[in-house]
Design a protein around this motif. Structure first.
Motif, PDB file in Angstrom:
ATOM      1  N   ALA A 187       0.812  -1.215   0.000  1.00  5.10           N
ATOM      2  CA  ALA A 187       0.000   0.000   0.000  1.00  5.10           C
ATOM      3  C   ALA A 187       0.846   1.266   0.000  1.00  5.10           C
ATOM      4  CB  ALA A 187      -0.930   0.006   1.210  1.00  5.10           C
ATOM      5  N   ASP A 188       2.149   1.127   0.283  1.00  8.22           N
ATOM      6  CA  ASP A 188       3.002   2.311   0.312  1.00  8.22           C
ATOM      7  C   ASP A 188       4.324   2.012  -0.391  1.00  8.22           C
ATOM      8  OD1 ASP A 188       4.182   0.592   2.089  1.00  8.22           O
ATOM      9  OD2 ASP A 188       4.025   1.914   3.824  1.00  8.22           O
ATOM     10  N   LEU A 189       5.181   3.022  -0.433  1.00  7.27           N
ATOM     11  CA  LEU A 189       6.446   2.920  -1.148  1.00  7.27           C
ATOM     12  C   LEU A 189       7.555   3.423  -0.240  1.00  7.27           C
ATOM     13  CD1 LEU A 189       7.411   2.251  -4.133  1.00  7.27           C
ATOM     14  CD2 LEU A 189       7.470   4.728  -4.458  1.00  7.27           C
ATOM     15  N   ASP A 190       8.600   2.622  -0.077  1.00  6.50           N
ATOM     16  CA  ASP A 190       9.738   2.998   0.766  1.00  6.50           C
ATOM     17  C   ASP A 190      10.890   3.449  -0.135  1.00  6.50           C
ATOM     18  OD1 ASP A 190       8.578   2.257   3.311  1.00  6.50           O
ATOM     19  OD2 ASP A 190       8.756   0.183   2.626  1.00  6.50           O
ATOM     20  N   VAL A 191      11.351   4.680   0.080  1.00  3.90           N
ATOM     21  CA  VAL A 191      12.407   5.261  -0.750  1.00  3.90           C
ATOM     22  C   VAL A 191      13.609   5.609   0.132  1.00  3.90           C
ATOM     23  CG1 VAL A 191      13.045   7.158  -2.291  1.00  3.90           C
ATOM     24  CG2 VAL A 191      10.747   6.161  -2.411  1.00  3.90           C
ATOM     25  N   LEU A 192      14.780   5.170  -0.296  1.00  3.97           N
ATOM     26  CA  LEU A 192      16.026   5.487   0.404  1.00  3.97           C
ATOM     27  C   LEU A 192      16.788   6.537  -0.401  1.00  3.97           C
ATOM     28  CD1 LEU A 192      18.162   4.930   2.603  1.00  3.97           C
ATOM     29  CD2 LEU A 192      19.051   3.106   1.115  1.00  3.97           C
ATOM     30  N   VAL A 193      17.029   7.673   0.207  1.00  2.00           N
ATOM     31  CA  VAL A 193      17.770   8.756  -0.430  1.00  2.00           C
ATOM     32  C   VAL A 193      19.157   8.830   0.200  1.00  2.00           C
ATOM     33  CG1 VAL A 193      17.918  11.258  -0.751  1.00  2.00           C
ATOM     34  CG2 VAL A 193      15.727  10.082  -1.050  1.00  2.00           C
ATOM     35  N   ILE A 194      20.179   8.773  -0.643  1.00  2.00           N
ATOM     36  CA  ILE A 194      21.559   8.843  -0.176  1.00  2.00           C
ATOM     37  C   ILE A 194      22.117  10.230  -0.486  1.00  2.00           C
ATOM     38  CG2 ILE A 194      23.871   7.838  -0.371  1.00  2.00           C
ATOM     39  CD1 ILE A 194      21.715   5.961   0.778  1.00  2.00           C
ATOM     40  N   ARG A 196      23.013  14.454   1.128  1.00  2.00           N
ATOM     41  CA  ARG A 196      22.685  15.491   2.110  1.00  2.00           C
ATOM     42  C   ARG A 196      21.716  16.517   1.489  1.00  2.00           C
ATOM     43  NH1 ARG A 196      26.175  14.972   6.374  1.00  2.00           N
ATOM     44  NH2 ARG A 196      28.083  13.759   5.989  1.00  2.00           N
ATOM     45  N   PRO A 197      20.547  16.071   1.089  1.00  2.00           N
ATOM     46  CA  PRO A 197      19.586  16.995   0.478  1.00  2.00           C
ATOM     47  C   PRO A 197      18.856  17.809   1.528  1.00  2.00           C
ATOM     48  CG  PRO A 197      18.615  14.835   0.624  1.00  2.00           C
ATOM     49  CD  PRO A 197      20.017  14.702   1.149  1.00  2.00           C
ATOM     50  N   ASP A 198      18.195  18.867   1.062  1.00  2.00           N
ATOM     51  CA  ASP A 198      17.332  19.655   1.932  1.00  2.00           C
ATOM     52  C   ASP A 198      16.102  18.810   2.274  1.00  2.00           C
ATOM     53  OD1 ASP A 198      14.874  21.508   2.298  1.00  2.00           O
ATOM     54  OD2 ASP A 198      16.575  22.877   2.546  1.00  2.00           O
ATOM     55  N   ARG A 199      15.858  18.592   3.558  1.00  2.00           N
ATOM     56  CA  ARG A 199      14.774  17.705   3.963  1.00  2.00           C
ATOM     57  C   ARG A 199      13.400  18.223   3.546  1.00  2.00           C
ATOM     58  NH1 ARG A 199      15.836  13.522   7.391  1.00  2.00           N
ATOM     59  NH2 ARG A 199      18.010  13.339   8.068  1.00  2.00           N
ATOM     60  N   ASP A 200      13.204  19.518   3.582  1.00  2.00           N
ATOM     61  CA  ASP A 200      11.914  20.071   3.172  1.00  2.00           C
ATOM     62  C   ASP A 200      11.644  19.794   1.693  1.00  2.00           C
ATOM     63  OD1 ASP A 200      11.384  21.038   5.697  1.00  2.00           O
ATOM     64  OD2 ASP A 200      12.192  23.047   5.293  1.00  2.00           O
ATOM     65  N   LYS A 201      12.683  19.931   0.873  1.00  2.00           N
ATOM     66  CA  LYS A 201      12.519  19.657  -0.555  1.00  2.00           C
ATOM     67  C   LYS A 201      12.273  18.176  -0.815  1.00  2.00           C
ATOM     68  CE  LYS A 201      15.154  23.647  -2.184  1.00  2.00           C
ATOM     69  NZ  LYS A 201      16.337  24.109  -2.965  1.00  2.00           N
ATOM     70  N   VAL A 202      12.906  17.339  -0.019  1.00  2.00           N
ATOM     71  CA  VAL A 202      12.664  15.900  -0.141  1.00  2.00           C
ATOM     72  C   VAL A 202      11.214  15.582   0.219  1.00  2.00           C
ATOM     73  CG1 VAL A 202      13.188  13.644   0.899  1.00  2.00           C
ATOM     74  CG2 VAL A 202      15.047  15.174   0.224  1.00  2.00           C
ATOM     75  N   VAL A 217       4.423   7.671   0.248  1.00  2.00           N
ATOM     76  CA  VAL A 217       5.831   7.530  -0.114  1.00  2.00           C
ATOM     77  C   VAL A 217       6.653   7.876   1.128  1.00  2.00           C
ATOM     78  CG1 VAL A 217       7.701   8.339  -1.600  1.00  2.00           C
ATOM     79  CG2 VAL A 217       5.385   8.085  -2.530  1.00  2.00           C
ATOM     80  N   ASN A 218       7.280   6.872   1.714  1.00  2.00           N
ATOM     81  CA  ASN A 218       8.054   7.032   2.943  1.00  2.00           C
ATOM     82  C   ASN A 218       9.536   7.154   2.597  1.00  2.00           C
ATOM     83  OD1 ASN A 218       5.588   6.408   4.405  1.00  2.00           O
ATOM     84  ND2 ASN A 218       5.980   4.270   3.874  1.00  2.00           N
ATOM     85  N   VAL A 219      10.149   8.269   2.946  1.00  2.00           N
ATOM     86  CA  VAL A 219      11.540   8.531   2.577  1.00  2.00           C
ATOM     87  C   VAL A 219      12.457   8.427   3.791  1.00  2.00           C
ATOM     88  CG1 VAL A 219      13.155  10.170   1.550  1.00  2.00           C
ATOM     89  CG2 VAL A 219      10.797  10.049   0.704  1.00  2.00           C
ATOM     90  N   THR A 220      13.541   7.691   3.608  1.00  2.00           N
ATOM     91  CA  THR A 220      14.602   7.606   4.610  1.00  2.00           C
ATOM     92  C   THR A 220      15.867   8.200   3.997  1.00  2.00           C
ATOM     93  OG1 THR A 220      13.673   5.584   5.550  1.00  2.00           O
ATOM     94  CG2 THR A 220      15.981   6.062   6.048  1.00  2.00           C
ATOM     95  N   ILE A 221      16.517   9.116   4.707  1.00  2.00           N
ATOM     96  CA  ILE A 221      17.737   9.764   4.211  1.00  2.00           C
ATOM     97  C   ILE A 221      18.936   9.245   4.988  1.00  2.00           C
ATOM     98  CG2 ILE A 221      18.923  11.957   3.815  1.00  2.00           C
ATOM     99  CD1 ILE A 221      16.185  13.320   3.772  1.00  2.00           C
ATOM    100  N   ARG A 222      19.964   8.838   4.259  1.00  2.00           N
ATOM    101  CA  ARG A 222      21.209   8.403   4.867  1.00  2.00           C
ATOM    102  C   ARG A 222      22.379   9.006   4.091  1.00  2.00           C
ATOM    103  NH1 ARG A 222      18.219   7.210   8.300  1.00  2.00           N
ATOM    104  NH2 ARG A 222      18.091   5.280   9.528  1.00  2.00           N
ATOM    105  N   SER A 223      23.522   9.114   4.756  1.00  2.00           N
ATOM    106  CA  SER A 223      24.706   9.705   4.127  1.00  2.00           C
ATOM    107  C   SER A 223      25.378   8.714   3.189  1.00  2.00           C
ATOM    108  CB  SER A 223      25.705  10.137   5.196  1.00  2.00           C
ATOM    109  OG  SER A 223      26.256   8.984   5.836  1.00  2.00           O
TER     110      SER A 223
END
Length: 256
Positions: A187-194, A196-202, A217-223
């Motif tokens: 029912a949802d989508l998990d997205v991994l962003v690698i 250092r983006p602006d979190r608000d824009k993400v 769309v669930n976003v996880t940010i990692r370095s």
């Protein structure tokens, strides 16, 4: 004036007809009527054979877990490429390369789609160019494909303008289904962003993607350092399970 003689039969609940035509005044005899019956019989046999072939094809080619209504995952991937890019023309070679199959197989799937009235093709020299064909069934089929197979394209488009991203991946249940693992459609989508983006824009990009896909769309940010050298449980989970690459993170070298 023309007269018609019709031979009729029932095949699997479908009425089959063959029409013999002759001018008024001409005699349409028993041989003609027998010919009509024979033609219906041949049509019946042909239909039964084609139906059996179709059933065998469905049995031998598993339906895609993301959209079981379609005959195969390959068919879904080809249709998604064509229908989700309605302004683009594709050569059979391009389609085959993108989905990882033989050109002859792509040609067969395109021919089926063209017979169904959802794509159209034209010859340019020795190349067959294929594009989406607007029709009453194309719009709902495109919507189904967008919601089921469209996330990679939608995520790529919506996150393209976000700076500071080194890599983007889809993980979790949707990536597993895309790879062919059985189970309920997620029912949802998990997205991994690698990076250092602006979190608000993400978050804005994720919201736009959610609106287009009709799912969270669930976003996880990692370095990038974490991506290359992480040792925590989440890193192990993500890197050992199916991933759909939207933008590959650079490998090796020093993390910025």
């Amino acid at each position: 004036m023309w007269l018609n003689v019709i031979g009729e039969s029932m095949v699997g609940g479908l009425e089959c007809s063959v029409v013999l035509r002759g001018r008024q005044g001409d005699e349409i005899g028993d041989e003609d009527r027998d010919a009509a019956g024979d033609a219906v019989g041949a049509t019946s046999s042909s239909l039964i054979y084609r139906n059996a072939q179709s059933i065998l094809q469905v049995m031998q080619s598993p339906s895609p877990p993301l959209l079981p209504l379609l005959r195969s995952a390959l068919q879904a991937e080809i249709l998604a490429l064509i229908l989700l890019n309605p302004e683009q023309e594709w050569s059979l070679t391009d389609l085959a390369s993108r989905v990882g199959t033989a050109v002859s197989t792509a040609q067969r799937e395109v021919s089926r789609a063209e017979d169904a009235g959802v794509v159209v093709s034209r010859r340019v020299g020795n190349t067959r160019q294929v594009r989406a064909l607007p029709s009453p069934i194309t719009e709902p089929l495109t919507e189904l494909l967008l919601r089921s197979f469209g996330p990679p394209q939608v995520v790529a488009e919506e996150f393209d303008s976000v700076g500071g991203i080194e890599g983007i991946y889809v993980f979790g249940s949707w990536a597993a289904r895309y790879a062919g693992a059985p189970g309920r459609a997620p029912a949802d989508l998990d997205v991994l962003v690698i990076g250092r983006p602006d979190r608000d824009k993400v978050e804005d990009a994720a919201e736009r993607a959610r609106y287009r896909l009709g799912r969270d769309v669930n976003v996880t940010i990692r370095s990038l350092e974490w991506w290359r050298h992480g040792t925590d449980g989440f890193h192990a989970e993500v890197t050992t399970r199916p991933l759909v690459t939207i933008q590959a993170a650079p490998e090796g070298g020093d993390a910025p």
